[in-house]
Design a protein around this motif. Structure first.
Motif, short mmCIF file in Angstrom:
data_model
loop_
_atom_site.label_atom_id
_atom_site.label_comp_id
_atom_site.label_asym_id
_atom_site.label_seq_id
_atom_site.Cartn_x
_atom_site.Cartn_y
_atom_site.Cartn_z
N ILE A 109 12.38 6.22 -1.43
CA ILE A 109 11.20 5.44 -1.85
C ILE A 109 10.06 6.39 -2.24
CG2 ILE A 109 9.35 3.95 -0.96
CD1 ILE A 109 11.52 2.41 0.60
N ALA A 151 5.95 -2.79 -3.65
CA ALA A 151 6.85 -2.96 -2.51
C ALA A 151 7.83 -4.10 -2.79
CB ALA A 151 6.07 -3.23 -1.24
N CYS A 162 7.28 -1.70 2.66
CA CYS A 162 8.75 -1.73 2.58
C CYS A 162 9.35 -1.78 3.98
CB CYS A 162 9.29 -0.51 1.84
SG CYS A 162 8.95 -0.55 0.08
N LEU A 201 11.84 -3.63 -2.92
CA LEU A 201 12.73 -4.35 -2.00
C LEU A 201 13.70 -5.25 -2.75
CD1 LEU A 201 10.38 -5.17 1.02
CD2 LEU A 201 12.19 -3.45 0.87
#
Lengths: 514, 514
Positions: B373, B130, B104, B134
């Motif tokens: 995250i 990821a 990320c 994103l």
């Protein structure tokens, strides 16, 4: 599997409720049976206002969601000019910084057996930097020293020494979660009750007014002069502090934002000297919010001077002037807002007070380590000779020059509008144009129960998708109306962005002309 | 280049000064010419205490620095058992989580041209995750929604639904910078002045007492029963609230830590039901600090029950009981403390109050995106069938079983010491043994001007390098003395660690025997 009580409240619904609630006066909740209602929560929280993420942006988010399915709005995107958030508007992050950050997160990659594969994806100097940082940090998953990682504080001190030509002490630097957290802690420490006063500029970034509301202290406003490029005079400061003290307010500190937010001015060295002298005479602690120190668009005419440098240059007679200076990874050419990185430097602060500051930091354990790493990188970037220097230099230069062009273009757009005047941005990321609105618009706003400039900004949002913040969210001279807009929309969209505003303004003036 | 005024204050000197200052009663600063002195700062800051990073850890850090050059201390490492900070003591991070986080950070790697090289270093499911994150986040360098990224809130809601078997609403979840920030915001919202009371357990994690000091509200203590495995009875709660109200304290909420910190107990479902019923009867908001919910060492005998689940299971009659539940990425098997990730879930909270909570969050712009995250990954880890599942499962199981073994071993070590008794850890990361100290030690502590258990803990630190926190930092019954120690030292060092403590304790008792 799930019980039937589940009822989806869509974000859109809730957010527009929020929006309408916030635009009108605060309502008193009438919910039955709740212990915790707005009428009963901490009144200082209830009274705080923060327009940068207030009613307009909440409405903008709702429109943004609506756009996903509804193409009838008359615009195809919402442009968030309410907040200095460059990467939200697709500004590219600095490659080297992200490379180092990602390696710190995945130290497995640094093992010798991966080196060949790794070198296909990372330059050597990013690998070296990550290894150096991890040597000092240990794991990024561990709480660090509450004041910040000692190695990073040492690097920040070296940066400050290079910047100012005066020494900096790593023990007087505190890493923080963005500049905001640092400002909030210092304001809390400086105040005691509603009689404690802090001088703040008007217009100001509403972090200051909101925080003073939250901690129940008194803002002591001083006005920036729009017709003098948003400058300030010591006479005005003196008048302001005298008036407050006459009302029995215990004025403790002066907060100053340089380069200015929302006003974009950059103070001259002479002006800074006068302010420092004023603080000494009036026994005021100085809070210098210097987060835009590299966003300087007229570097020859109006270069940046740090308060620390000017203070030190004034010699030993001024060694009792107490200064907190704030910086952040969110602004500059980096724009790493999501990381919440920053620091504050304490200058001439009593050692026992520093110990208290450490204690407060320790209650929150530590600032997030990723933000600390970004602060290290910001203050200690690649230098000539490093493998990544050329790319770093090209990226930062590209962003800087583009910001400079966009600042000029937007000021020119605003100055071309009927009844609008706008000072140039000497620094920061914003313009703060003044709009002289017709009486018909003033009346329409009054009928809608909202501030005149909020009415104008809302109309702009609904017509163009451009979200700006009304001047009333920052404070302004009575009977003047402004709005703050960033100049961060992408450069290839900028002409369209300007022409959308031009069209809206023309239509608005036509509709509300007296 | 630099002026001559630069004088290095070594960390060691400053920190030991800090240490001595903090150990003694708060001194009044006599510095001349300063506006900001400890005597004049916000008294609520001055009065706050936070032992977990207080005098003992500051002394431990100084010793740690001293060890770099001085081998005469009698131990070769400082062992930080003062704080639940697993990765500081070399606990390995979860591989998959770090892989996703690092991707990320460096989205360049996700471009198609790098895929072949990338697949040599990353598994496919980390790449997929990821990319998914994103897609929803945009850039990790942008401020997110102030309440937290909507996609992550949706994932947390699904996690809560799986955990409890009851629905969760993403709009009622707020991402926070660790659980601490969430607790602080809610406490601030719930209180108004020194008459506002919050019930807290004794012993307690000092975040609660420190925050109540900072916001000038009143802690209303209720005692946990050491001889009943640190359990609590509703009779005691009732007595405590009645006493406070008789003194005109406006008791607004009950804070509870389950599993307990520092006490390690895990509440039974029946006990939780009684507490909820008590809160309803007494019109109290419930704050459930559930950050140790996966640190459960007797899962059959004492499983974890969330307050939300038990509340929902009690049916519609309890739908007016207002609950805030806190969770964090810092604990569990993850131990990602440095990331400052966490969330709070609001249950049965008034919608207008939620809007106020959003406003407060917006003043700090957003919780750091890396912590968000990690919260996504914690609540949404690899599942059976995923490429990374086996490794994830092996890593978390390995950490869990090792913690379980170390908890047992340390309790047994403490129980083998003369005049020491210690309850087992049913959960969390700590033991809180009781030490019955001889009169001679009590007198020596008095002469040194410090609390008796601080005296004991300081002697332990100076003799062994083991840093624990005296019970007086958490609160305890009068005339009892305890200390809190984590059981986080690495397993291969654990026998040595225990025997060092045994030797110290024996020597101490010999020296101070009456």
């Amino acid at each position: 599997m799930f019980h039937n009580i589940y009822r989806t409240t869509s974000l859109t619904t809730r957010q527009s409720n929020l929006y309408y609630r916030t635009l009108r006066a605060a309502s008193t909740s009438t919910t039955k049976g709740k212990v915790l209602t707005t009428a009963r929560i901490n009144p200082h929280i209830r009274n705080a206002e923060y327009a940068v993420r207030g009613a307009l942006p909440i409405r903008a988010e709702a429109l943004n969601k609506q756009l996903q399915n509804d193409k009838s709005l008359g615009f195809d995107r919402v442009v968030f000019c309410n907040i200095g958030n460059p990467q939200q508007l697709n500004q590219k992050p600095i490659t080297f910084f992200r490379q180092v950050a990602s390696l710190c997160d995945n130290p497995e990659l640094l093992k010798p057996e991966h080196r060949d594969d790794l070198l296909k994806l990372y330059p050597q100097d990013a690998i070296d930097r990550a290894e150096l940082l991890l040597k000092h940090i240990g794991s990024v998953g561990a709480y660090s020293h509450s004041q910040g990682i000692p190695h990073i504080r040492e690097n920040i001190a070296k940066f400050l020494e290079r910047r100012d030509g005066y020494p900096a002490n790593p023990d007087h630097i505190y890493l923080t979660q963005g500049a905001s957290a640092g400002v909030q802690t210092v304001l809390q420490m400086l105040t005691e009750n509603e009689k404690s006063g802090i001088m703040i500029p008007i217009p100001q970034y509403p972090l200051y007014s909101a925080t003073l509301s939250l901690i129940n202290a008194t803002p002591v406003p001083y006005y920036l002069k729009e017709d003098q490029d948003w400058g300030l005079s010591v006479e005005d400061l003196k008048k302001s502090v005298d008036e407050a003290r006459a009302k029995d307010v215990d004025v403790r500190a002066l907060a100053i934002i340089n380069p200015g937010n929302p006003t974009g001015q950059c103070l001259t060295e002479e002006n800074i000297r006068q302010i420092i002298d004023f603080c000494q005479k009036e026994n005021l602690v100085l809070l210098a919010d210097e987060v835009y120190q590299t966003n300087i668009y007229k570097p020859h005419q109006r270069p940046f001077h740090s308060f620390k440098k000017v203070l030190r240059s004034m010699g030993n007679d001024y060694n009792n002037v107490e200064l907190f200076s704030f910086h952040s990874t969110s602004k500059g050419m980096i724009g790493e807002c999501g990381r919440r990185g920053g620091y504050l430097e304490c200058v001439n602060i009593d050692e026992d007070v520093l110990a208290q500051l450490y204690k407060v930091a320790s209650i929150s354990l530590c600032p997030n380590v990723h933000g600390q790493i970004m602060t290290d990188l910001m203050t200690n970037p690649p230098v000539e000779g490093d493998a990544s220097y050329e790319q770093y230099n090209k990226e930062t230069k590209g962003i800087f020059e583009s910001l400079q062009r966009r600042a000029t273009k937007l000021a020119s757009c605003f100055n071309g509008l009927e009844n609008v005047t706008c000072n140039d941005a000497e620094g920061a990321m914003y313009l703060f144009p003044r709009v002289r609105l017709p009486n018909k618009a003033i009346k329409a706003a009054k009928d809608a129960g909202i501030a005149t400039d909020a009415f104008y900004a809302l109309k702009m949002l609904e017509a163009t998708g451009v979200c700006v913040i009304p001047g009333s969210g920052f404070g302004q001279e009575d009977n003047t109306w402004h709005f703050r807009s960033t100049f961060l929309p992408e450069e290839h969209l900028f002409d369209q962005f300007c022409s959308n505003i031009e069209k809206f303004h023309k239509d608005f003036m036509t509709e509300y002309r007296d």
